[in-house]
Motif scaffolding. Structure first.
Motif, short mmCIF file in Angstrom:
data_model
loop_
_atom_site.label_atom_id
_atom_site.label_comp_id
_atom_site.label_asym_id
_atom_site.label_seq_id
_atom_site.Cartn_x
_atom_site.Cartn_y
_atom_site.Cartn_z
N ILE A 32 -23.56 0.70 -10.16
CA ILE A 32 -23.29 2.02 -10.74
C ILE A 32 -23.62 2.03 -12.23
O ILE A 32 -24.24 2.96 -12.77
CB ILE A 32 -21.82 2.43 -10.51
CG1 ILE A 32 -21.60 2.73 -9.04
CG2 ILE A 32 -21.46 3.65 -11.36
CD1 ILE A 32 -22.39 3.90 -8.52
N ILE A 33 -23.17 0.97 -12.94
CA ILE A 33 -23.45 0.88 -14.37
C ILE A 33 -24.95 0.82 -14.62
O ILE A 33 -25.49 1.48 -15.52
CB ILE A 33 -22.73 -0.33 -14.98
CG1 ILE A 33 -21.20 -0.12 -14.95
CG2 ILE A 33 -23.19 -0.58 -16.41
CD1 ILE A 33 -20.41 -1.33 -15.36
N VAL A 35 -27.33 1.89 -12.59
CA VAL A 35 -27.93 3.18 -12.26
C VAL A 35 -27.68 4.20 -13.36
O VAL A 35 -28.58 4.94 -13.78
CB VAL A 35 -27.36 3.70 -10.92
CG1 VAL A 35 -27.77 5.16 -10.69
CG2 VAL A 35 -27.88 2.85 -9.77
N MET A 36 -26.42 4.23 -13.87
CA MET A 36 -26.10 5.19 -14.92
C MET A 36 -26.88 4.88 -16.20
O MET A 36 -27.35 5.79 -16.89
CB MET A 36 -24.60 5.16 -15.20
CG MET A 36 -23.75 5.70 -14.05
SD MET A 36 -21.98 5.63 -14.39
CE MET A 36 -21.87 6.74 -15.79
N THR A 37 -27.01 3.58 -16.50
CA THR A 37 -27.74 3.20 -17.70
C THR A 37 -29.21 3.60 -17.59
O THR A 37 -29.79 4.20 -18.51
CB THR A 37 -27.62 1.69 -17.94
OG1 THR A 37 -26.24 1.33 -18.07
CG2 THR A 37 -28.35 1.27 -19.22
N TYR A 38 -29.80 3.28 -16.43
CA TYR A 38 -31.21 3.61 -16.25
C TYR A 38 -31.41 5.13 -16.20
O TYR A 38 -32.38 5.68 -16.74
CB TYR A 38 -31.72 2.97 -14.96
CG TYR A 38 -33.21 3.09 -14.76
CD1 TYR A 38 -34.11 2.83 -15.81
CD2 TYR A 38 -33.74 3.49 -13.54
CE1 TYR A 38 -35.47 2.95 -15.64
CE2 TYR A 38 -35.11 3.61 -13.35
CZ TYR A 38 -35.97 3.35 -14.42
OH TYR A 38 -37.31 3.47 -14.23
N PHE A 211 -26.90 7.45 -1.63
CA PHE A 211 -27.02 6.75 -0.35
C PHE A 211 -26.32 5.39 -0.40
O PHE A 211 -25.61 4.99 0.53
CB PHE A 211 -28.51 6.57 -0.02
CG PHE A 211 -28.75 6.00 1.36
CD1 PHE A 211 -28.54 6.77 2.49
CD2 PHE A 211 -29.17 4.69 1.50
CE1 PHE A 211 -28.76 6.24 3.75
CE2 PHE A 211 -29.38 4.16 2.77
CZ PHE A 211 -29.18 4.94 3.89
N GLY A 212 -26.50 4.68 -1.53
CA GLY A 212 -25.82 3.39 -1.67
C GLY A 212 -24.31 3.54 -1.70
O GLY A 212 -23.58 2.73 -1.11
N SER A 213 -23.86 4.60 -2.40
CA SER A 213 -22.41 4.84 -2.44
C SER A 213 -21.87 5.15 -1.05
O SER A 213 -20.78 4.69 -0.67
CB SER A 213 -22.11 6.01 -3.38
OG SER A 213 -22.54 5.72 -4.68
#
Length: 698
Positions: A32-33, A35-38, A211-213
């Motif tokens: 998550i971190i 993904v959020m960072t990117y 989808f991952g979540s």
């Protein structure tokens, strides 16, 4: 000691017990971190590129403003340089010059630029090579233009300023406009392409995160269910939570199997977008059957089949997607609304196998309509520039006559459309009357190179041709013409406004052309030259006689007759150079027009040394049109054949073009000459010449 050891053992056992869960949570948080960072990085990049697009757009706007202001200053030359109008124009010119220079520097080196909204924004220098190349092209053009503008601004406020500086600056700006505008547009296009790529990455990243979540959530629920021995209860809770998610997302999401069957879970938004309910288990082709064409349905079926082919790269066939910005008529209650829907297809893998296809449906109606609006405004601007160019080149009297005649044509068409009539003869007469007015208008527009009017006129003619081919006419068949008429009226108002704004600024060129010949002969000579060039012919034109007819209505009639006959002389009369050479004629055909004032009437003559009138061709076409049998046509004398040639819808040209083939030109001439009580006389010799003589009472 035993109690402490017991606590340590308990902590270890609890950790070991939930080790998998804790590790999963750690991995999930890390993802998550990441993904959020990117995603934040991509968002910043998109924001930065958007700012660069704004700066490039403002630079393009400033460049267009400079061109417009220079043109206005050129048109206003001779006014007091200290007048508010000139002073304001110079101030705005300098402001746009500064903004353009500032934005170029910002795009090249980075720093502060000015956005479209007028705010100062900080940007980085352009990064990609293509944008830098286009920017360098702009800078090179600007380095030539800027000194010329600066030279003009240096003494613009002086009463003794050199007009050559303004002329040079204006001419240079016009010469550089297309290249500068094109390069800036290319820069914005490159930046927008980067924005789209980064936005797509963000969307895919978010989709992967969702989808991952979802996968993690299902795994977590399964773990808890197994641990707590309440699998049924937890499974039901999981299903409800999934439905809530699918009911909340703002796009239509669903899974598609190999048989194109929609999965049991799909977002509630999908039903609203498609206008259908209970989609689970339906076939995608059946769902779209009433919304898109059969050809698109077949292409969609083939496209999804390729998605399930593991040898086909997903990214390579993305451009083949037939459901991109697909227009659909959706039933919404009792109303039908038109939406543009965008379908995106992504493979879902199970191991190394493609198990499903995830489909994301989004409503892009607003974006499509905005693009169409921008395109329409751009086309309107092009038409205005074309008309402005024509107004500046043409004689003022001709432009005024054209505007006045066009208004008359518009009024005549409007009155004809409003006129009552239900019988077939009345409706067909109505169509013929409109055809004459439109064809006459088109001829005048062609002569002045006003392509905007010509396009609308040809659209009306095409619709009228369809009406004439319809076996049974009704009043509803004419409704579509009202839309074209509104376009024609709006365009007429536009050119009238432009003429009004220019006032008498083009009077200095309204009396005589650069060659010293009268404007009337220039006008008709250009018309003949243009028609000859389009038809691959060489024609020498000669005009003698009166240069001006004071009576407005009579001048209009002479002009309409001249436009129609000159075009006919080139298209039907004059042969191609090869044909003339074979007949031992000069390659250049000769067309002569003469207008004489005999006191009580005018004599208008037209003569060409071409084919002459082919009576056999008239007979053959009359038979082909079903007006006469072959036996009846053979008994027609020359006078009857000439009368047939002047009838509505009759033309010996097989394929209609912009210059001939509608069968209306001679019909217009007959109508206009008869309306003023004139007479028509025709003399011709096969392969030698054709002469039309019109006697027009004053």
């Amino acid at each position: 000691m035993s109690a402490e050891n017991s606590k340590k053992t308990l902590k270890v056992s609890v950790f070991e017990r939930y080790r998998s869960l804790l590790l999963s949570l750690g991995v999930f948080l890390a993802v998550i971190i990441a993904v959020m960072t990117y995603s934040l990085t991509l968002s910043r990049a998109v924001s930065a590129h958007n700012t660069e697009v704004q700066v490039a757009a403002r630079a393009n706007e400033a460049h267009e403003n400079m061109l417009r202001i220079l043109f206005n200053l050129k048109m206003s030359y001779g006014e007091d340089p200290n007048s508010p109008h000139v002073a304001h124009s110079l101030k705005v010119l300098q402001s746009n010059l500064d903004i353009f220079q500032k934005n170029l520097d910002a795009l090249q080196k980075g720093g502060t630029g000015v956005s479209v909204s007028g705010q100062e924004v900080a940007i980085n220098p352009l990064g990609d090579a293509e944008s830098q190349k286009n920017l360098q092209a702009v800078i090179e053009r600007w380095n030539h233009l800027k000194p010329q503008i600066a030279l003009y601004l240096k003494d613009a406020m002086s009463p003794t300023s050199n007009p050559a500086h303004l002329e040079l600056a204006s001419m240079s700006a016009q010469n550089n406009y297309e290249q500068v505008s094109g390069s800036l547009t290319a820069i914005r296009g490159n930046l927008n392409s980067q924005i789209r790529v980064e936005s797509q990455r963000t969307n895919m990243l978010q989709l992967a995160g969702v989808f991952g979540s979802l996968v993690f959530f299902l795994g977590f629920v399964f773990f808890v269910i197994r641990r707590l021995a309440a699998a049924d209860v937890k499974a039901d809770e999981s299903r409800k939570e999934t439905e809530e998610i699918m009911n909340t997302v703002s796009t239509g999401l669903f899974l598609l199997d190999k048989d194109l069957t929609i999965g049991s879970q799909y977002s509630k938004e999908l039903e609203r977008l498609i206008g259908q309910k209970d989609l689970a288990g339906q076939n995608l082709i059946d769902m779209l059957g009433s919304l898109i064409s059969q050809e698109d349905l077949n292409t969609t079926h083939s496209f999804i089949g390729q998605l399930y082919n593991p040898r086909v790269k997903e990214r390579l066939i993305g451009s083949l997607n037939p459901l991109t910005r697909q227009v659909m008529n959706i039933q919404e209650g009792n109303n039908t609304v038109q939406r543009y829907l965008d379908f995106k297809f992504n493979r879902v893998y199970k191991g190394d196998e493609i198990s499903r296809v995830l489909v994301n449906v989004s409503d892009v109606t607003n974006a499509v309509l905005l693009e169409k609006k921008i395109q329409q405004e751009r086309e309107q601007n092009d038409v205005q520039l074309e008309m402005l160019s024509t107004i500046l080149r043409a004689d003022r009297q001709m432009i005024d006559d054209f505007v006045r005649n066009t208004q008359k044509h518009n009024m005549a068409i409007n009155n004809t459309l409003k006129a009552p009539g239900e019988r077939q003869s009345e409706l067909r007469s109505k169509a013929e009357h409109i055809f004459r007015e439109v064809h006459s208008l088109k001829g005048e527009a062609y002569a002045l190179n006003l392509h905007g009017f010509t396009v609308i006129a040809e659209n009306i003619e095409n619709d009228l041709k369809k009406l004439q081919a319809t076996s049974t006419l009704t009043g509803e068949n004419f409704l579509g013409l009202a839309v074209h008429l509104e376009e024609l009226m709006n365009l007429t108002q536009t050119i009238e406004d432009l003429v009004g704004r220019l006032g008498n600024n083009n009077d200095s060129v309204s009396n005589q052309s650069t060659s010293g010949k009268p404007k009337m002969s220039d006008y008709y000579e250009r018309l003949v030259a243009d028609v000859a060039e389009r038809n691959s012919k060489i024609v020498d034109f000669n005009y003698v006689g009166l240069q001006q007819v004071e009576n407005e209505d009579l001048r209009t009639t002479i002009h309409e007759v001249a436009v129609q006959l000159l075009r006919n002389a080139v298209v039907h009369g004059i042969e191609t150079p090869a044909e003339r050479h074979a007949r031992r004629k000069l390659e250049a055909g000769h067309v002569r027009m003469e207008l004489q004032d005999t006191g009580s009437q005018y004599i208008l003559n037209f003569e060409d040394d071409g084919n002459g009138i082919d009576y056999n061709a008239i007979r053959a076409k009359a038979v082909k049109l079903g007006r006469y049998s072959e036996a009846e046509a053979e008994n027609l004398n020359n006078k009857e054949l000439l009368a047939l040639m002047f009838s509505s819808g009759f033309s010996t040209v097989e394929q209609a073009t912009g210059d001939a083939g509608r069968g209306v030109g001679l019909d217009v001439i007959k109508d206009r000459v008869n309306a003023i009580g004139g007479k028509i006389n025709i003399s011709t010799s096969a392969g030698m010449y054709t002469r039309f003589t019109f006697t027009l009472p004053k």
